[in-house]
Scaffold this motif. Structure first.
Motif, short mmCIF file in Angstrom:
data_model
loop_
_atom_site.label_atom_id
_atom_site.label_comp_id
_atom_site.label_asym_id
_atom_site.label_seq_id
_atom_site.Cartn_x
_atom_site.Cartn_y
_atom_site.Cartn_z
N ALA A 1 -15.57 52.38 -94.76
CA ALA A 1 -14.99 52.98 -93.56
C ALA A 1 -16.07 53.13 -92.48
CB ALA A 1 -14.37 54.33 -93.90
N ALA A 2 -17.24 53.59 -92.89
CA ALA A 2 -18.33 53.77 -91.93
C ALA A 2 -18.77 52.43 -91.35
CB ALA A 2 -19.51 54.47 -92.61
N ALA A 3 -18.87 51.42 -92.20
CA ALA A 3 -19.29 50.10 -91.72
C ALA A 3 -18.26 49.52 -90.75
CB ALA A 3 -19.49 49.15 -92.90
N ALA A 4 -16.98 49.68 -91.08
CA ALA A 4 -15.92 49.15 -90.21
C ALA A 4 -15.97 49.82 -88.83
CB ALA A 4 -14.56 49.35 -90.85
N VAL A 5 -16.17 51.12 -88.82
CA VAL A 5 -16.24 51.84 -87.54
C VAL A 5 -17.46 51.38 -86.75
CG1 VAL A 5 -16.64 54.12 -86.50
CG2 VAL A 5 -14.89 53.84 -88.29
N ALA A 6 -18.59 51.21 -87.42
CA ALA A 6 -19.80 50.73 -86.73
C ALA A 6 -19.55 49.34 -86.13
CB ALA A 6 -20.98 50.69 -87.69
N GLN A 7 -18.88 48.50 -86.86
CA GLN A 7 -18.59 47.15 -86.36
C GLN A 7 -17.64 47.22 -85.16
OE1 GLN A 7 -17.11 45.17 -89.87
NE2 GLN A 7 -19.15 44.85 -90.74
N ALA A 8 -16.63 48.06 -85.27
CA ALA A 8 -15.67 48.19 -84.16
C ALA A 8 -16.36 48.75 -82.92
CB ALA A 8 -14.49 49.06 -84.57
N ARG A 9 -17.22 49.72 -83.12
CA ARG A 9 -17.96 50.28 -81.97
C ARG A 9 -18.82 49.23 -81.30
NH1 ARG A 9 -20.03 56.07 -84.51
NH2 ARG A 9 -17.99 57.10 -84.46
N ALA A 10 -19.33 48.31 -82.11
CA ALA A 10 -20.17 47.24 -81.55
C ALA A 10 -19.33 46.16 -80.88
CB ALA A 10 -21.03 46.63 -82.65
N GLY A 11 -18.02 46.22 -81.06
CA GLY A 11 -17.15 45.28 -80.36
C GLY A 11 -16.36 44.33 -81.25
N SER A 12 -16.54 44.44 -82.56
CA SER A 12 -15.81 43.52 -83.44
C SER A 12 -14.31 43.56 -83.14
CB SER A 12 -16.05 43.89 -84.91
OG SER A 12 -15.28 43.05 -85.75
N GLN A 13 -13.72 42.39 -83.07
CA GLN A 13 -12.31 42.29 -82.67
C GLN A 13 -11.36 42.21 -83.85
OE1 GLN A 13 -12.88 38.87 -80.17
NE2 GLN A 13 -13.37 40.10 -78.35
N VAL A 14 -11.88 41.95 -85.03
CA VAL A 14 -11.08 41.98 -86.27
C VAL A 14 -12.01 42.44 -87.40
CG1 VAL A 14 -9.81 40.65 -88.02
CG2 VAL A 14 -9.52 40.09 -85.60
N ILE A 15 -11.53 43.38 -88.19
CA ILE A 15 -12.30 43.86 -89.34
C ILE A 15 -11.74 43.17 -90.59
CG2 ILE A 15 -12.85 45.90 -90.74
CD1 ILE A 15 -14.11 45.95 -87.91
N ALA A 16 -12.63 42.55 -91.35
CA ALA A 16 -12.19 41.78 -92.52
C ALA A 16 -12.86 42.28 -93.79
CB ALA A 16 -12.47 40.30 -92.30
N PRO A 17 -12.23 43.24 -94.47
CA PRO A 17 -12.83 43.79 -95.68
C PRO A 17 -12.72 42.82 -96.85
CG PRO A 17 -10.75 44.93 -95.19
CD PRO A 17 -10.98 43.94 -94.09
N SER A 18 -13.87 42.54 -97.50
CA SER A 18 -13.90 41.51 -98.54
C SER A 18 -14.33 42.03 -99.90
CB SER A 18 -14.83 40.37 -98.11
OG SER A 18 -16.17 40.83 -98.04
N GLY A 19 -14.45 43.36 -100.04
CA GLY A 19 -15.05 43.89 -101.26
C GLY A 19 -14.14 44.08 -102.45
N MET A 20 -12.82 43.99 -102.23
CA MET A 20 -11.84 44.13 -103.31
C MET A 20 -11.88 45.50 -104.00
SD MET A 20 -9.83 41.52 -103.28
CE MET A 20 -8.95 41.37 -104.83
N MET A 21 -12.19 46.56 -103.23
CA MET A 21 -12.01 47.91 -103.78
C MET A 21 -10.56 48.32 -103.58
SD MET A 21 -14.93 48.72 -104.95
CE MET A 21 -15.78 47.15 -105.02
N ASP A 22 -10.02 49.06 -104.53
CA ASP A 22 -8.66 49.58 -104.36
C ASP A 22 -8.65 50.57 -103.20
OD1 ASP A 22 -7.89 48.11 -106.58
OD2 ASP A 22 -8.14 49.79 -107.96
N GLY A 23 -7.67 50.46 -102.34
CA GLY A 23 -7.51 51.41 -101.24
C GLY A 23 -8.40 51.13 -100.04
N GLN A 24 -9.09 49.99 -100.02
CA GLN A 24 -10.04 49.76 -98.92
C GLN A 24 -9.36 49.59 -97.56
OE1 GLN A 24 -12.32 46.32 -100.21
NE2 GLN A 24 -10.80 44.85 -99.51
N VAL A 25 -8.18 49.00 -97.56
CA VAL A 25 -7.52 48.80 -96.27
C VAL A 25 -7.08 50.14 -95.69
CG1 VAL A 25 -5.54 47.76 -95.09
CG2 VAL A 25 -6.83 46.42 -96.77
N ALA A 26 -6.51 51.00 -96.54
CA ALA A 26 -6.08 52.32 -96.07
C ALA A 26 -7.28 53.12 -95.55
CB ALA A 26 -5.38 53.09 -97.19
N ALA A 27 -8.37 53.07 -96.30
CA ALA A 27 -9.56 53.85 -95.90
C ALA A 27 -10.08 53.37 -94.54
CB ALA A 27 -10.65 53.73 -96.96
N ILE A 28 -10.11 52.06 -94.37
CA ILE A 28 -10.63 51.50 -93.12
C ILE A 28 -9.66 51.75 -91.96
CG2 ILE A 28 -11.13 49.30 -91.96
CD1 ILE A 28 -12.45 48.40 -94.63
#
Ligand code: PBG
Length: 328
Positions: A152-179
């Motif tokens: 969640a922290a990494a996704a927010v940092a990426q979005a703050r930097a301007g990332s236009q799509v967040i692509a979680p690749s870690g396969m943790m359960d619940g990662q999409v909801a958390a992000i």
């Protein structure tokens, strides 16, 4: 000999190139191609990746140049992976506002962000000293829920930097909801999530681990990525969970060895489906071609057409720039 009755002649539609072109049911377009790119902190020169001829760990400068070339060729998007100078147990560089991904993504968005989609892979394996995709417990297992906070922290940092799509690749359960929750909480309701939903524990990722310097220092990823021989329906379950959690698009990975999964997913959902033609798929073709054993260009096109035909709306491929330029 003249037949007594009209003979079915499917070959009529294959006889000439214009005929074949006109009736083609599968077409590739540059806009649906996504280029995975690697940027490494504190290197003076781009670093060629031995097992992926033609692919580099970029400096911030060479990354910008390569992104311009991709944009010029009409490539639809890029996805950025970063290799930090310093790694630690919790992958601190992943959410550092000054971290390599955050800096490089800001460059890319200002350079090409109006013409192509600038995405970021969200995971920890490039940032942890142990090479696993999450935080470890005392026993050396990946701790699912502790890892979610880091994602969640990494996704927010990426979005703050301007990332236009967040692509979680870690396969943790619940990662999409958390992000999703974290992005919304930080004012990024409009930033979509492309979930690596059906991601298999694959030997085809071998060369990537050299490229992203993220080979696990012990063990493997079998306890979080899917098993190639796993339960029938598991991929669809992962996809449905990710959509329920708020994913905007989903991914199947790798591509060529999982075309059946890709087709099932395409038929089951109403969101864009991406397929990742991974490092090992790239390396196999390049290696065989370098030996003169296959016709490189035809194999590349044939594999991309197969992935498209199986149902991919978007294809992540290390050949994106080259292929896009050819398609234009
Ligand atoms: C994990 C990640 C991997 C790839 C993309 N994201 C490696 C892994 O799961 O070990 C592989 C991509 C490729 O092989 O091209 N952050």
């Amino acid at each position: 000999m003249t037949a007594q009755f009209p003979v079915a002649r499917p070959r009529r539609l294959r006889r000439t190139a214009p005929m074949r072109r006109m009736v083609a049911g599968t077409r590739l377009h540059p806009a649906e191609l996504v280029l995975p790119m690697f940027v490494k902190e504190d290197i003076g020169q781009p670093n060629p990746i031995g097992s992926m001829p033609g692919v580099f760990q970029h400096t911030r400068d060479s990354l910008r140049k390569a992104a311009h070339e991709a944009a010029e060729a009409g490539v639809g998007g890029l996805i950025l992976f970063g290799i930090p100078a310093v790694k630690d147990g919790r992958g601190s560089a992943a959410d550092d506002p000054e971290g390599i991904v955050q800096r490089a993504v800001a460059d890319l968005v200002s350079d090409v962000g109006d013409t192509m989609v600038v995405m970021t892979d969200t995971c920890l394996d490039e940032f942890t000293d142990h090479g696993h995709c999450g935080i470890l417990t005392g026993e050396g297992e990946v701790d699912n829920d502790a890892t979610l906070e880091r994602y969640a922290a990494a996704a927010v940092a990426q979005a703050r930097a301007g990332s236009q799509v967040i692509a979680p690749s870690g396969m943790m359960d619940g990662q999409v909801a958390a992000i999703r929750t974290a992005l919304d909480g930080d004012g990024f309701e409009q930033v979509p999530i492309l979930a690596y939903s059906a991601k298999y524990a694959s030997a085809f990722y071998g060369p990537f681990r050299e490229a992203a310097e993220c080979a696990p220092q012990f063990g493997d990823r079998n306890a979080y990525q899917q098993d190639a021989a796993g339960p029938v329906g598991e991929a669809l379950r992962e996809v449905r969970l990710d959509l329920d959690e708020g994913a905007d698009a989903v991914m199947v990975k790798p591509a060529l060895a999982y075309l059946d999964i890709l087709r099932q997913v395409r038929d089951a959902v109403h969101v864009p489906v991406a397929a990742y033609q991974v490092s090992g798929e790239y390396a196999m073709v390049e290696a065989a071609a370098a030996n003169g054993w296959i016709d490189r260009d035809r194999v590349i096109m044939e594999s991309l057409v197969a992935i498209r035909r199986a149902g991919a709306d978007m294809i992540l491929t290390y050949w994106a720039t080259e292929v896009a330029a050819k398609l234009r």
